[in-house]
Design a protein around this motif. Structure first.
Motif, PDB file in Angstrom:
ATOM      1  N   LEU A   1       0.813  -1.214   0.000  1.00 54.25           N
ATOM      2  CA  LEU A   1       0.000   0.000   0.000  1.00 54.25           C
ATOM      3  C   LEU A   1       0.850   1.269   0.000  1.00 54.25           C
ATOM      4  N   PRO A   2       1.857   1.393   0.883  1.00 56.44           N
ATOM      5  CA  PRO A   2       2.697   2.601   0.811  1.00 56.44           C
ATOM      6  C   PRO A   2       3.425   2.746  -0.527  1.00 56.44           C
ATOM      7  N   MET A   3       3.898   1.640  -1.087  1.00 52.58           N
ATOM      8  CA  MET A   3       4.594   1.713  -2.380  1.00 52.58           C
ATOM      9  C   MET A   3       3.629   2.137  -3.481  1.00 52.58           C
ATOM     10  N   ALA A   4       2.398   1.648  -3.463  1.00 51.07           N
ATOM     11  CA  ALA A   4       1.409   2.032  -4.469  1.00 51.07           C
ATOM     12  C   ALA A   4       1.088   3.521  -4.357  1.00 51.07           C
ATOM     13  N   LYS A   5       0.951   4.021  -3.121  1.00 54.62           N
ATOM     14  CA  LYS A   5       0.693   5.453  -2.936  1.00 54.62           C
ATOM     15  C   LYS A   5       1.874   6.284  -3.410  1.00 54.62           C
ATOM     16  N   TYR A   6       3.071   5.834  -3.112  1.00 61.43           N
ATOM     17  CA  TYR A   6       4.278   6.544  -3.547  1.00 61.43           C
ATOM     18  C   TYR A   6       4.339   6.602  -5.071  1.00 61.43           C
ATOM     19  N   LEU A   7       4.111   5.463  -5.725  1.00 62.22           N
ATOM     20  CA  LEU A   7       4.151   5.424  -7.189  1.00 62.22           C
ATOM     21  C   LEU A   7       3.051   6.289  -7.798  1.00 62.22           C
ATOM     22  N   ALA A   8       1.876   6.336  -7.155  1.00 57.01           N
ATOM     23  CA  ALA A   8       0.794   7.174  -7.661  1.00 57.01           C
ATOM     24  C   ALA A   8       1.169   8.649  -7.551  1.00 57.01           C
ATOM     25  N   ARG A   9       1.805   9.031  -6.436  1.00 61.39           N
ATOM     26  CA  ARG A   9       2.249  10.425  -6.288  1.00 61.39           C
ATOM     27  C   ARG A   9       3.303  10.769  -7.335  1.00 61.39           C
ATOM     28  N   GLN A  10       4.239   9.845  -7.569  1.00 64.10           N
ATOM     29  CA  GLN A  10       5.276  10.080  -8.580  1.00 64.10           C
ATOM     30  C   GLN A  10       4.639  10.259  -9.961  1.00 64.10           C
ATOM     31  N   GLU A  11       3.665   9.422 -10.276  1.00 66.99           N
ATOM     32  CA  GLU A  11       2.990   9.506 -11.574  1.00 66.99           C
ATOM     33  C   GLU A  11       2.227  10.816 -11.701  1.00 66.99           C
ATOM     34  N   ALA A  12       1.568  11.248 -10.610  1.00 64.34           N
ATOM     35  CA  ALA A  12       0.835  12.521 -10.642  1.00 64.34           C
ATOM     36  C   ALA A  12       1.802  13.682 -10.849  1.00 64.34           C
ATOM     37  N   ARG A  13       2.953  13.634 -10.190  1.00 65.67           N
ATOM     38  CA  ARG A  13       3.959  14.679 -10.380  1.00 65.67           C
ATOM     39  C   ARG A  13       4.461  14.702 -11.820  1.00 65.67           C
ATOM     40  N   ARG A  14       4.696  13.506 -12.370  1.00 68.80           N
ATOM     41  CA  ARG A  14       5.184  13.421 -13.740  1.00 68.80           C
ATOM     42  C   ARG A  14       4.146  13.982 -14.712  1.00 68.80           C
ATOM     43  N   LYS A  15       2.873  13.628 -14.497  1.00 69.58           N
ATOM     44  CA  LYS A  15       1.815  14.134 -15.382  1.00 69.58           C
ATOM     45  C   LYS A  15       1.652  15.638 -15.238  1.00 69.58           C
ATOM     46  N   ALA A  16       1.761  16.148 -14.014  1.00 75.36           N
ATOM     47  CA  ALA A  16       1.663  17.598 -13.806  1.00 75.36           C
ATOM     48  C   ALA A  16       2.815  18.305 -14.502  1.00 75.36           C
ATOM     49  N   LYS A  17       3.993  17.715 -14.418  1.00 68.84           N
ATOM     50  CA  LYS A  17       5.161  18.304 -15.080  1.00 68.84           C
ATOM     51  C   LYS A  17       4.965  18.298 -16.595  1.00 68.84           C
TER      52      LYS A  17
ATOM     53  N   GLY B   1       2.097  18.316 -18.154  1.00 63.92           N
ATOM     54  CA  GLY B   1       1.046  19.285 -18.443  1.00 63.92           C
ATOM     55  C   GLY B   1       1.604  20.694 -18.484  1.00 63.92           C
ATOM     56  N   THR B   2       2.507  21.013 -17.557  1.00 63.56           N
ATOM     57  CA  THR B   2       3.142  22.329 -17.540  1.00 63.56           C
ATOM     58  C   THR B   2       3.979  22.523 -18.791  1.00 63.56           C
ATOM     59  N   GLN B   3       4.711  21.493 -19.186  1.00 63.09           N
ATOM     60  CA  GLN B   3       5.528  21.584 -20.395  1.00 63.09           C
ATOM     61  C   GLN B   3       4.660  21.779 -21.621  1.00 63.09           C
ATOM     62  N   GLU B   4       3.492  21.116 -21.663  1.00 61.14           N
ATOM     63  CA  GLU B   4       2.591  21.279 -22.803  1.00 61.14           C
ATOM     64  C   GLU B   4       2.072  22.704 -22.870  1.00 61.14           C
ATOM     65  N   VAL B   5       1.728  23.296 -21.722  1.00 61.84           N
ATOM     66  CA  VAL B   5       1.239  24.668 -21.699  1.00 61.84           C
ATOM     67  C   VAL B   5       2.333  25.599 -22.194  1.00 61.84           C
ATOM     68  N   ILE B   6       3.567  25.381 -21.733  1.00 52.25           N
ATOM     69  CA  ILE B   6       4.684  26.209 -22.176  1.00 52.25           C
ATOM     70  C   ILE B   6       4.882  26.045 -23.677  1.00 52.25           C
ATOM     71  N   GLU B   7       4.828  24.804 -24.169  1.00 55.50           N
ATOM     72  CA  GLU B   7       5.017  24.565 -25.597  1.00 55.50           C
ATOM     73  C   GLU B   7       3.915  25.223 -26.408  1.00 55.50           C
ATOM     74  N   VAL B   8       2.675  25.158 -25.921  1.00 55.03           N
ATOM     75  CA  VAL B   8       1.559  25.769 -26.638  1.00 55.03           C
ATOM     76  C   VAL B   8       1.731  27.280 -26.646  1.00 55.03           C
TER      77      VAL B   8
END
Length: 156
Positions: free
Chosen positions: A107-123, A125-132
């Motif tokens: 459970l802690p590893m799954a939560k950690y990986l989910a947070r990492q994935e959310a951070r990666r997706k947010a990053k 998304g920010t890059q896409e906004v900058i590119e646009v």
């Protein structure tokens, strides 16, 4: 003809051992063996006495006799004895082990990986906004240059 040399058996074995998943598996086996001792101690030291408050002090003592007379133990036993207490103890050990592994590791590893994935997706998304926005700026510059060229040709 190829000048490539086939790797030796020893080099292949070294490469196999140095792969990360083999080392991770070895560590998991060692930790699992040590953890099994802890769970067995908990079952023997806590669970069995709690169950023993109701009946016998040892779960292994719970049994059912299919064929009478059930007497003795080991090789001197007569009758057919079903040792359901042993199965109950092993089941409790399994459930405790599975619960601890799930709640303290999975459970802690799954939560950690989910947070990492959310951070990666947010990053991303920010890059896409900058590119646009960069693309929009470049389009505006192009349009301005085209307009300037067009107005420059009109003057001539």
């Amino acid at each position: 003809m190829s000048d490539k040399k086939e790797p030796s058996v020893w080099e292949g074995f070294k490469a196999f051992l140095m792969r990360g998943n083999v080392v991770d598996l070895a560590v998991a086996v060692v930790i699992g063996a040590a953890f099994t001792n802890i769970v067995n101690a908990v079952v023997q030291g806590i669970i069995n006495p709690l169950v023993g408050a109701i009946g016998t002090k040892d779960l292994d003592g719970y049994s059912y006799c299919l064929e009478s007379p059930c007497s003795g133990s080991g090789s001197t036993a007569t009758g057919i004895r079903i040792m359901w207490g042993s199965i109950l103890g092993a089941t409790l050990s399994f459930v405790i082990t599975a619960a601890v592994v799930y709640f303290l590791m999975v459970l802690p590893m799954a939560k950690y990986l989910a947070r990492q994935e959310a951070r990666r997706k947010a990053k991303e998304g920010t890059q896409e906004v900058i590119e646009v926005s960069e693309l929009e700026v470049l389009k505006e510059i192009r349009d301005t240059l085209v307009a300037q060229r067009a107005s420059g040709h009109d003057r001539e």
